[in-house]
Design a protein around this motif. Sequence first.
Motif, PDB file in Angstrom:
ATOM      1  N   ARG A 118       0.881  -1.258  -0.157  1.00 32.50           N
ATOM      2  CA  ARG A 118      -0.037   0.103   0.092  1.00 32.50           C
ATOM      3  C   ARG A 118       0.851   1.244   0.078  1.00 32.50           C
ATOM      4  NH1 ARG A 118      -4.337   0.902   4.886  1.00 32.50           N
ATOM      5  NH2 ARG A 118      -5.103   3.015   4.071  1.00 32.50           N
ATOM      6  N   VAL A 119       2.074   1.069   0.849  1.00 31.51           N
ATOM      7  CA  VAL A 119       2.692   2.466   0.854  1.00 31.51           C
ATOM      8  C   VAL A 119       3.490   2.731  -0.581  1.00 31.51           C
ATOM      9  CG1 VAL A 119       4.986   3.170   1.703  1.00 31.51           C
ATOM     10  CG2 VAL A 119       3.368   2.166   3.415  1.00 31.51           C
ATOM     11  N   ASP A 168       2.319   1.693  -3.347  1.00 33.92           N
ATOM     12  CA  ASP A 168       1.242   2.451  -4.399  1.00 33.92           C
ATOM     13  C   ASP A 168       1.067   3.973  -4.227  1.00 33.92           C
ATOM     14  OD1 ASP A 168       0.311  -0.111  -5.195  1.00 33.92           O
ATOM     15  OD2 ASP A 168      -1.580  -0.108  -3.820  1.00 33.92           O
ATOM     16  N   GLU A 169       1.369   4.490  -2.826  1.00 32.68           N
ATOM     17  CA  GLU A 169       1.358   5.969  -2.991  1.00 32.68           C
ATOM     18  C   GLU A 169       2.602   6.567  -3.111  1.00 32.68           C
ATOM     19  OE1 GLU A 169      -1.415   7.783  -2.474  1.00 32.68           O
ATOM     20  OE2 GLU A 169      -2.534   5.773  -2.610  1.00 32.68           O
ATOM     21  N   HIS A 170       3.760   5.900  -2.783  1.00 35.56           N
ATOM     22  CA  HIS A 170       5.269   6.329  -2.959  1.00 35.56           C
ATOM     23  C   HIS A 170       6.052   5.383  -3.737  1.00 35.56           C
ATOM     24  CE1 HIS A 170       3.712   9.077   0.190  1.00 35.56           C
ATOM     25  NE2 HIS A 170       3.349   7.757   0.720  1.00 35.56           N
ATOM     26  N   PRO A 171       5.953   5.209  -5.125  1.00 38.80           N
ATOM     27  CA  PRO A 171       6.659   4.139  -5.720  1.00 38.80           C
ATOM     28  C   PRO A 171       8.051   3.944  -5.395  1.00 38.80           C
ATOM     29  CG  PRO A 171       4.895   5.425  -7.239  1.00 38.80           C
ATOM     30  CD  PRO A 171       5.044   6.195  -5.997  1.00 38.80           C
ATOM     31  N   ARG A 218       1.712   9.699   5.856  1.00 45.93           N
ATOM     32  CA  ARG A 218       1.750  10.284   4.546  1.00 45.93           C
ATOM     33  C   ARG A 218       0.622   9.212   3.730  1.00 45.93           C
ATOM     34  NH1 ARG A 218       7.229  11.480   4.343  1.00 45.93           N
ATOM     35  NH2 ARG A 218       7.285  10.133   2.780  1.00 45.93           N
ATOM     36  N   THR A 219       0.997   7.976   3.943  1.00 43.53           N
ATOM     37  CA  THR A 219       0.113   6.893   3.069  1.00 43.53           C
ATOM     38  C   THR A 219      -1.233   7.046   3.556  1.00 43.53           C
ATOM     39  OG1 THR A 219       2.090   5.530   2.689  1.00 43.53           O
ATOM     40  CG2 THR A 219       0.000   4.366   2.371  1.00 43.53           C
ATOM     41  N   THR A 263      -3.427   9.890   2.998  1.00 46.11           N
ATOM     42  CA  THR A 263      -3.884   9.765   1.493  1.00 46.11           C
ATOM     43  C   THR A 263      -5.104   8.911   1.338  1.00 46.11           C
ATOM     44  OG1 THR A 263      -1.745  10.578   0.630  1.00 46.11           O
ATOM     45  CG2 THR A 263      -3.290   9.832  -1.053  1.00 46.11           C
ATOM     46  N   ARG A 264      -4.945   7.759   1.909  1.00 47.49           N
ATOM     47  CA  ARG A 264      -5.849   6.468   1.644  1.00 47.49           C
ATOM     48  C   ARG A 264      -5.914   5.891   3.299  1.00 47.49           C
ATOM     49  NH1 ARG A 264      -3.370   2.259  -2.028  1.00 47.49           N
ATOM     50  NH2 ARG A 264      -5.409   1.272  -1.437  1.00 47.49           N
TER      51      ARG A 264
END
Length: 334
Positions: A103-104, A106-109, A301-302, A305-306
């Motif tokens: 999941r992390v 997904d937000e911070h590639p 941060r992740t 966002t989600r």
Amino acid sequence: MAHGADLGMLGRYQLRARLARGGMAELFLADLRGPDGFEKTVVIKRMLPPLATQETYRQMFAQEARLMATFGHGHVVSALDYGVEQGSPYLVLEYVDGADLERVLDEHPSLPPPLVRHMGLCLLRALEHVHGLRDARGEPLGIVHRDISPANVLLGRTGDVKLADFGIAKGLRSPSRTAPGSTRGRLRYMAPEQVLGGPLDGRADLFSLAVLLYESLLGQGPYPAKTDAQLLLAVRDSRMAPPDELRRVAGAALADVLLRALRPHPAERYATAGEMARALSAVDGAAEGEQPWRVAEVVARTLATRPPQVEEPRPPGERSPFSAVLLEVREDEP
């Protein structure tokens, strides 16, 4: 912590929310309550009642519980209890508030090399513990996780890094539930010998971890494949992208550690998780003491966002968005 509606009791545990349901089990957020205001939040993995009557599935579930009961390490999710209620076995697991690495990413590639190095060291310490476990007679248990992947790495709000989901882990004396020549796990993280259905040891886990760290650095894995068929052949034949971009992003020292762990033949890799951890420790770790805070920051941060959600209907096989519990409910067949 906000809870969903009460779902009743399971043994001593008050079920608060169903997090996910898969082909073999379902996950619940639950509380263990005691006198004088004692309360502990846990995660419960319960076998689906229709499968609880089938001996093969019960043995798979019990094997996972027995393996997890042997673990005792700060970078491995803990098993707290095991029971059977109305014929269905359940496993009580440590709850860690955070997000899984999938999941992390997904937000911070792509993540900074010092943070990736830190995660790698934490996970290598976890694997060193798991791979090194012995029975009461001093004989190695020979445990191989077989599914090192971002979905099975938990990053906590307080900076924890933990390995979880031993549902397809295998020990030397564990009865096999996988047909000869078949494989279990996620293809793009598998070692070549795992794809080929050959015998595995801890070096296969080190290969998978190196793929995970490579992806965390570059935002993509080492295989330049566009289809599942191409990926299967690329993994089997170890056809990887040239290392130039990895060296540019990670630096030569960190890249060299990963590239050795990614060699196609197990004998060419690090022999143990401890050996790979020593090599990774020798890489210059800028502000190593700050990295748990960096983990906490990227998790915050992740989740900003989600934010995690509970009881959201999902198609079968889709991963729960409430990934902090990290124990994925699989739809694998035995």
